[in-house]
Design a protein around this motif. Structure first.
Motif, mmCIF file in Angstrom:
data_model
loop_
_atom_site.group_PDB
_atom_site.id
_atom_site.type_symbol
_atom_site.label_atom_id
_atom_site.label_comp_id
_atom_site.label_asym_id
_atom_site.label_seq_id
_atom_site.Cartn_x
_atom_site.Cartn_y
_atom_site.Cartn_z
ATOM 1 N N TRP A 144 0.828 -1.207 0.000
ATOM 2 C CA TRP A 144 0.000 0.000 0.000
ATOM 3 C C TRP A 144 0.860 1.253 0.000
ATOM 4 C CZ3 TRP A 144 -3.947 -1.756 4.269
ATOM 5 C CH2 TRP A 144 -4.880 -2.631 3.693
ATOM 6 N N GLN A 145 2.018 1.213 0.657
ATOM 7 C CA GLN A 145 2.913 2.371 0.634
ATOM 8 C C GLN A 145 3.423 2.631 -0.776
ATOM 9 O OE1 GLN A 145 5.467 1.008 4.121
ATOM 10 N NE2 GLN A 145 5.707 3.226 4.164
ATOM 11 N N ARG A 146 3.459 1.611 -1.589
ATOM 12 C CA ARG A 146 3.915 1.742 -2.977
ATOM 13 C C ARG A 146 2.759 1.979 -3.941
ATOM 14 N NH1 ARG A 146 7.037 -0.133 0.289
ATOM 15 N NH2 ARG A 146 9.283 -0.228 0.092
ATOM 16 N N GLY A 147 1.539 1.966 -3.410
ATOM 17 C CA GLY A 147 0.377 2.316 -4.219
ATOM 18 C C GLY A 147 -0.504 1.183 -4.677
ATOM 19 N N GLN A 148 0.044 -0.051 -4.750
ATOM 20 C CA GLN A 148 -0.759 -1.159 -5.262
ATOM 21 C C GLN A 148 -0.209 -2.503 -4.797
ATOM 22 O OE1 GLN A 148 -0.107 -0.281 -9.468
ATOM 23 N NE2 GLN A 148 -2.306 0.000 -9.717
ATOM 24 N N THR A 149 -1.140 -3.452 -4.566
ATOM 25 C CA THR A 149 -0.774 -4.859 -4.399
ATOM 26 C C THR A 149 -0.895 -5.487 -5.788
ATOM 27 O OG1 THR A 149 -3.056 -5.519 -3.971
ATOM 28 C CG2 THR A 149 -1.700 -4.936 -2.043
ATOM 29 N N LEU A 150 -0.494 -6.740 -5.926
ATOM 30 C CA LEU A 150 -0.621 -7.409 -7.222
ATOM 31 C C LEU A 150 -2.079 -7.441 -7.708
ATOM 32 C CD1 LEU A 150 0.504 -9.003 -9.621
ATOM 33 C CD2 LEU A 150 0.290 -11.071 -8.222
ATOM 34 N N PRO A 151 -3.042 -7.831 -6.849
ATOM 35 C CA PRO A 151 -4.431 -7.794 -7.313
ATOM 36 C C PRO A 151 -4.886 -6.377 -7.699
ATOM 37 C CG PRO A 151 -4.257 -9.223 -5.413
ATOM 38 C CD PRO A 151 -2.933 -8.524 -5.551
ATOM 39 N N MET A 152 -4.391 -5.373 -6.998
ATOM 40 C CA MET A 152 -4.762 -3.997 -7.345
ATOM 41 C C MET A 152 -4.199 -3.625 -8.713
ATOM 42 S SD MET A 152 -4.262 -2.296 -3.594
ATOM 43 C CE MET A 152 -4.992 -0.691 -3.857
ATOM 44 N N LYS A 153 -2.995 -4.081 -9.026
ATOM 45 C CA LYS A 153 -2.417 -3.832 -10.359
ATOM 46 C C LYS A 153 -3.252 -4.517 -11.427
ATOM 47 C CE LYS A 153 2.389 -3.193 -9.080
ATOM 48 N NZ LYS A 153 3.756 -3.689 -9.203
ATOM 49 N N THR A 154 -3.646 -5.763 -11.132
ATOM 50 C CA THR A 154 -4.440 -6.532 -12.096
ATOM 51 C C THR A 154 -5.760 -5.831 -12.409
ATOM 52 O OG1 THR A 154 -3.463 -8.580 -11.276
ATOM 53 C CG2 THR A 154 -5.523 -8.764 -12.519
ATOM 54 N N ARG A 177 -5.189 1.793 7.980
ATOM 55 C CA ARG A 177 -6.131 1.159 7.057
ATOM 56 C C ARG A 177 -6.191 -0.349 7.309
ATOM 57 N NH1 ARG A 177 -7.032 -1.312 1.891
ATOM 58 N NH2 ARG A 177 -8.971 -0.504 1.042
ATOM 59 N N TYR A 178 -5.038 -0.963 7.560
ATOM 60 C CA TYR A 178 -5.017 -2.400 7.837
ATOM 61 C C TYR A 178 -5.866 -2.712 9.071
ATOM 62 C CZ TYR A 178 -3.319 -7.075 8.946
ATOM 63 O OH TYR A 178 -3.248 -8.410 9.244
ATOM 64 N N ALA A 179 -5.716 -1.912 10.110
ATOM 65 C CA ALA A 179 -6.510 -2.126 11.329
ATOM 66 C C ALA A 179 -8.004 -1.948 11.049
ATOM 67 C CB ALA A 179 -6.052 -1.163 12.425
ATOM 68 N N PHE A 180 -8.368 -0.868 10.353
ATOM 69 C CA PHE A 180 -9.784 -0.634 10.061
ATOM 70 C C PHE A 180 -10.356 -1.667 9.095
ATOM 71 C CE2 PHE A 180 -9.298 4.006 11.320
ATOM 72 C CZ PHE A 180 -10.146 3.900 12.408
ATOM 73 N N SER A 181 -9.524 -2.222 8.222
ATOM 74 C CA SER A 181 -10.042 -3.175 7.237
ATOM 75 C C SER A 181 -10.485 -4.487 7.875
ATOM 76 C CB SER A 181 -8.999 -3.449 6.149
ATOM 77 O OG SER A 181 -7.917 -4.189 6.670
ATOM 78 N N TRP A 182 -10.102 -4.712 9.129
ATOM 79 C CA TRP A 182 -10.542 -5.933 9.797
ATOM 80 C C TRP A 182 -12.029 -5.913 10.106
ATOM 81 C CZ3 TRP A 182 -8.909 -10.615 9.906
ATOM 82 C CH2 TRP A 182 -7.591 -10.855 9.550
ATOM 83 N N ILE A 183 -12.700 -4.807 9.816
ATOM 84 C CA ILE A 183 -14.149 -4.786 9.998
ATOM 85 C C ILE A 183 -14.819 -5.799 9.060
ATOM 86 C CG2 ILE A 183 -14.765 -2.966 8.347
ATOM 87 C CD1 ILE A 183 -16.509 -1.947 10.915
ATOM 88 N N LEU A 217 0.394 6.440 0.463
ATOM 89 C CA LEU A 217 0.195 6.258 1.896
ATOM 90 C C LEU A 217 1.520 6.237 2.649
ATOM 91 C CD1 LEU A 217 -2.520 3.447 2.081
ATOM 92 C CD2 LEU A 217 -2.807 5.886 1.730
ATOM 93 N N THR A 218 1.484 6.813 3.837
ATOM 94 C CA THR A 218 2.601 6.673 4.759
ATOM 95 C C THR A 218 2.453 5.329 5.467
ATOM 96 O OG1 THR A 218 1.387 7.675 6.576
ATOM 97 C CG2 THR A 218 2.684 9.172 5.166
ATOM 98 N N ARG A 219 3.484 4.904 6.188
ATOM 99 C CA ARG A 219 3.415 3.640 6.911
ATOM 100 C C ARG A 219 2.300 3.681 7.956
ATOM 101 N NH1 ARG A 219 8.676 2.585 8.470
ATOM 102 N NH2 ARG A 219 8.906 1.453 6.539
ATOM 103 N N ILE A 220 2.179 4.802 8.666
ATOM 104 C CA ILE A 220 1.142 4.925 9.697
ATOM 105 C C ILE A 220 -0.247 4.853 9.071
ATOM 106 C CG2 ILE A 220 0.144 6.486 11.431
ATOM 107 C CD1 ILE A 220 2.770 5.151 12.290
#
Length: 164
Positions: free
Chosen positions: A71-81, A102-108, A94-97
């Motif tokens: 996410w800090q680099r802008g995309q995961t492999l599925p996001m690129k796809t 986002r990772y914490a909130f995505s656990w919803i 995104l910054t690391r923080i």
């Protein structure tokens, strides 16, 4: 120095985001297999490491490291796809923080899994139904957001955009 904002700020469609979400699940399954392999190898040497809680913690940590890194680099492999990019509210990477937030909130997405921690855990079939209904409701709740983003993105001040 910050990367300049993404030139086009067009939100990714819900269908594209959900297709990416499913693909991401395959990647997470593969990462979980790596965590199981590592723990199994370590448990041969140190049997005390053969504990489900350790496997869960190592899997969550591995997943977190994967998401934060990409996410800090802008995309995961599925996001690129699926031609999706992730940026903050101002359109910057995104910054690391911010990625950790986002990772914490995505656990919803997995909130119903907490039912398994109660004294009355659900059978796998019932848990699957509850989880499936929850995912659909959470997905549809994005229709209530002004830009159509998921609410965990709004809370983390991130947004999924259509990549150029």
């Amino acid at each position: 120095m910050a990367t300049p904002p993404t030139p086009t700020l067009v939100p990714a469609s819900l269908a594209r985001r959900m297709a990416c979400w499913l693909y991401e699940g395959l990647v997470l399954f593969a990462l979980m297999m790596v965590a199981v392999l590592l723990q199994s190898a370590l448990a041969i040497v140190l049997p005390a490491l053969n504990h489900p809680a350790l496997l869960q913690a190592s899997t969550l940590t591995l997943w977190g490291a994967y998401f934060v890194y990409f996410w800090q680099r802008g995309q995961t492999l599925p996001m690129k796809t699926w031609r999706i990019t992730i940026v903050d509210a101002q359109g910057y990477r995104l910054t690391r923080i911010r990625a950790l937030t986002r990772y914490a909130f995505s656990w919803i997405w997995g909130l119903p899994l907490l039912l398994q921690l109660t004294p009355w855990p659900l059978a796998v079939t019932h848990l699957s139904i509850v989880l499936g209904v929850w995912v659909v409701l959470w997905m549809l709740a994005s229709r209530l957001h002004p830009q159509g983003q998921f609410w965990h993105d709004a809370w983390a001040k991130t947004q999924l955009l259509q990549a150029p």
